[in-house]
Design a protein around this motif. Structure first.
Motif, PDB file in Angstrom:
ATOM      1  N   ALA A   1       0.827  -1.209   0.000  1.00  0.00           N
ATOM      2  CA  ALA A   1       0.000   0.000   0.000  1.00  0.00           C
ATOM      3  C   ALA A   1       0.861   1.259   0.000  1.00  0.00           C
ATOM      4  O   ALA A   1       0.530   2.241  -0.650  1.00  0.00           O
ATOM      5  CB  ALA A   1      -0.929  -0.003   1.209  1.00  0.00           C
TER       6      ALA A   1
ATOM      7  N   HIS B   1       2.534   1.361  -3.584  1.00  0.00           N
ATOM      8  CA  HIS B   1       1.589   1.440  -4.704  1.00  0.00           C
ATOM      9  C   HIS B   1       0.228   1.894  -4.175  1.00  0.00           C
ATOM     10  O   HIS B   1      -0.656   1.070  -3.947  1.00  0.00           O
ATOM     11  CB  HIS B   1       1.445   0.085  -5.395  1.00  0.00           C
ATOM     12  CG  HIS B   1       2.721  -0.487  -5.897  1.00  0.00           C
ATOM     13  ND1 HIS B   1       3.414   0.048  -6.957  1.00  0.00           N
ATOM     14  CD2 HIS B   1       3.451  -1.554  -5.475  1.00  0.00           C
ATOM     15  CE1 HIS B   1       4.497  -0.666  -7.170  1.00  0.00           C
ATOM     16  NE2 HIS B   1       4.547  -1.632  -6.279  1.00  0.00           N
ATOM     17  N   PRO B   2       0.022   3.207  -3.992  1.00  0.00           N
ATOM     18  CA  PRO B   2      -1.226   3.695  -3.404  1.00  0.00           C
ATOM     19  C   PRO B   2      -2.491   3.273  -4.156  1.00  0.00           C
ATOM     20  O   PRO B   2      -3.526   3.036  -3.555  1.00  0.00           O
ATOM     21  CB  PRO B   2      -1.067   5.217  -3.431  1.00  0.00           C
ATOM     22  CG  PRO B   2       0.392   5.452  -3.513  1.00  0.00           C
ATOM     23  CD  PRO B   2       0.960   4.285  -4.252  1.00  0.00           C
ATOM     24  N   ARG B   3      -2.398   3.132  -5.470  1.00  0.00           N
ATOM     25  CA  ARG B   3      -3.583   2.696  -6.240  1.00  0.00           C
ATOM     26  C   ARG B   3      -3.995   1.292  -5.864  1.00  0.00           C
ATOM     27  O   ARG B   3      -5.181   0.975  -5.803  1.00  0.00           O
ATOM     28  CB  ARG B   3      -3.298   2.766  -7.734  1.00  0.00           C
ATOM     29  CG  ARG B   3      -3.803   3.998  -8.384  1.00  0.00           C
ATOM     30  CD  ARG B   3      -3.647   3.882  -9.895  1.00  0.00           C
ATOM     31  NE  ARG B   3      -4.901   3.656 -10.572  1.00  0.00           N
ATOM     32  CZ  ARG B   3      -5.757   4.611 -10.863  1.00  0.00           C
ATOM     33  NH1 ARG B   3      -5.505   5.840 -10.480  1.00  0.00           N
ATOM     34  NH2 ARG B   3      -6.860   4.350 -11.503  1.00  0.00           N
ATOM     35  N   LEU B   4      -3.008   0.428  -5.622  1.00  0.00           N
ATOM     36  CA  LEU B   4      -3.310  -0.940  -5.225  1.00  0.00           C
ATOM     37  C   LEU B   4      -3.951  -0.976  -3.836  1.00  0.00           C
ATOM     38  O   LEU B   4      -4.771  -1.857  -3.552  1.00  0.00           O
ATOM     39  CB  LEU B   4      -2.048  -1.801  -5.231  1.00  0.00           C
ATOM     40  CG  LEU B   4      -1.477  -2.133  -6.610  1.00  0.00           C
ATOM     41  CD1 LEU B   4      -0.219  -2.967  -6.473  1.00  0.00           C
ATOM     42  CD2 LEU B   4      -2.492  -2.853  -7.467  1.00  0.00           C
TER      43      LEU B   4
ATOM     44  N   VAL C   1      -6.094   1.176  -2.678  1.00  0.00           N
ATOM     45  CA  VAL C   1      -7.516   1.478  -2.876  1.00  0.00           C
ATOM     46  C   VAL C   1      -8.243   0.249  -3.413  1.00  0.00           C
ATOM     47  O   VAL C   1      -9.324  -0.111  -2.947  1.00  0.00           O
ATOM     48  CB  VAL C   1      -7.688   2.690  -3.824  1.00  0.00           C
ATOM     49  CG1 VAL C   1      -9.131   2.902  -4.191  1.00  0.00           C
ATOM     50  CG2 VAL C   1      -7.091   3.932  -3.194  1.00  0.00           C
ATOM     51  N   VAL C   2      -7.632  -0.432  -4.372  1.00  0.00           N
ATOM     52  CA  VAL C   2      -8.231  -1.642  -4.929  1.00  0.00           C
ATOM     53  C   VAL C   2      -8.357  -2.714  -3.846  1.00  0.00           C
ATOM     54  O   VAL C   2      -9.383  -3.391  -3.742  1.00  0.00           O
ATOM     55  CB  VAL C   2      -7.393  -2.167  -6.122  1.00  0.00           C
ATOM     56  CG1 VAL C   2      -7.859  -3.540  -6.564  1.00  0.00           C
ATOM     57  CG2 VAL C   2      -7.454  -1.183  -7.269  1.00  0.00           C
TER      58      VAL C   2
ATOM     59  N   ARG D   1     -11.253  -1.816  -1.458  1.00  0.00           N
ATOM     60  CA  ARG D   1     -12.546  -2.095  -2.089  1.00  0.00           C
ATOM     61  C   ARG D   1     -12.814  -3.596  -2.152  1.00  0.00           C
ATOM     62  O   ARG D   1     -13.940  -4.048  -1.933  1.00  0.00           O
ATOM     63  CB  ARG D   1     -12.586  -1.514  -3.501  1.00  0.00           C
ATOM     64  CG  ARG D   1     -12.675  -0.025  -3.525  1.00  0.00           C
ATOM     65  CD  ARG D   1     -12.715   0.463  -4.953  1.00  0.00           C
ATOM     66  NE  ARG D   1     -12.719   1.902  -5.002  1.00  0.00           N
ATOM     67  CZ  ARG D   1     -12.118   2.620  -5.925  1.00  0.00           C
ATOM     68  NH1 ARG D   1     -11.459   2.022  -6.902  1.00  0.00           N
ATOM     69  NH2 ARG D   1     -12.176   3.924  -5.902  1.00  0.00           N
TER      70      ARG D   1
ATOM     71  N   GLU E   1     -18.017   7.622  -3.419  1.00  0.00           N
ATOM     72  CA  GLU E   1     -17.906   7.225  -4.823  1.00  0.00           C
ATOM     73  C   GLU E   1     -19.183   7.553  -5.586  1.00  0.00           C
ATOM     74  O   GLU E   1     -19.724   6.722  -6.300  1.00  0.00           O
ATOM     75  CB  GLU E   1     -17.562   5.740  -4.924  1.00  0.00           C
ATOM     76  CG  GLU E   1     -16.155   5.453  -4.474  1.00  0.00           C
ATOM     77  CD  GLU E   1     -15.697   4.062  -4.854  1.00  0.00           C
ATOM     78  OE1 GLU E   1     -16.447   3.321  -5.515  1.00  0.00           O
ATOM     79  OE2 GLU E   1     -14.580   3.734  -4.485  1.00  0.00           O
TER      80      GLU E   1
END
Length: 168
Positions: free
Chosen positions: A35, A38-41, A43-44, A47, A115
């Protein structure tokens, strides 16, 4: 203390419990490192965790359906079970199950509101809310409501008259 609690609940040896605990700790460390890099990972992953918790919330509902299906009056039994029984097939302690569903229910609510009101998170929130209700954990339900109120206050930063009008 954690190892002893795991071994008592799962009826496994303390060594096996220690390995379970270390496995969970190791996964948490790896998840934190991924995390951070890779901040995008991250978030994934968050979720995905909430969506999986929503799927897991189907388990108490399936238990209610099983209970009702075995009855001579399935609709009445199903409704009575929904309103009065503490159903927690995944957790030996219904309060622990309630805390689990409350934690992810608050997360699903935040995802829904942040969202752009995505309907999928409303469905997950509904499943988690029903599962929380079925555990019968009043403390977990109260903590979920309190957490949502605090999150609303932090995000919206309402003025004092608005808070007074809301009864907070």
């Amino acid at each position: 203390g954690v190892v002893i609690a795991i071994s008592m609940v799962n009826r496994i040896s303390p060594m096996q419990a220690a390995l379970v605990w270390l496995n969970g700790l190791g996964l948490a460390v790896i998840a934190a490192r991924v995390a951070r890099s890779h901040p995008r990972l991250a978030v994934v992953a968050a979720r995905t965790l909430v969506a999986c918790a929503g799927l897991l919330a189907l388990t108490p509902l399936a238990a209610v359906v099983r209970i009702a299906a075995r009855s001579t009056a399935p609709m009445a039994t199903g409704l009575e079970t929904l309103l009065t029984a503490r159903v927690s097939p995944l957790f030996t302690d219904p309060n622990a199950g309630g805390s689990y569903f409350a934690l992810f229910g608050v997360s699903a609510a935040c995802l829904y509101f942040f969202e752009r009101r995505a309907v999928r998170w409303l469905l997950v929130l509904a499943l988690l809310g029903i599962a929380l209700w079925l555990t019968g954990s009043r403390t977990a339900a109260a903590s979920a409501v309190l957490s949502l109120v605090v999150a609303w206050i932090v995000v919206r930063r309402p003025r004092l008259p608005a808070l007074a009008a809301a009864g907070v």
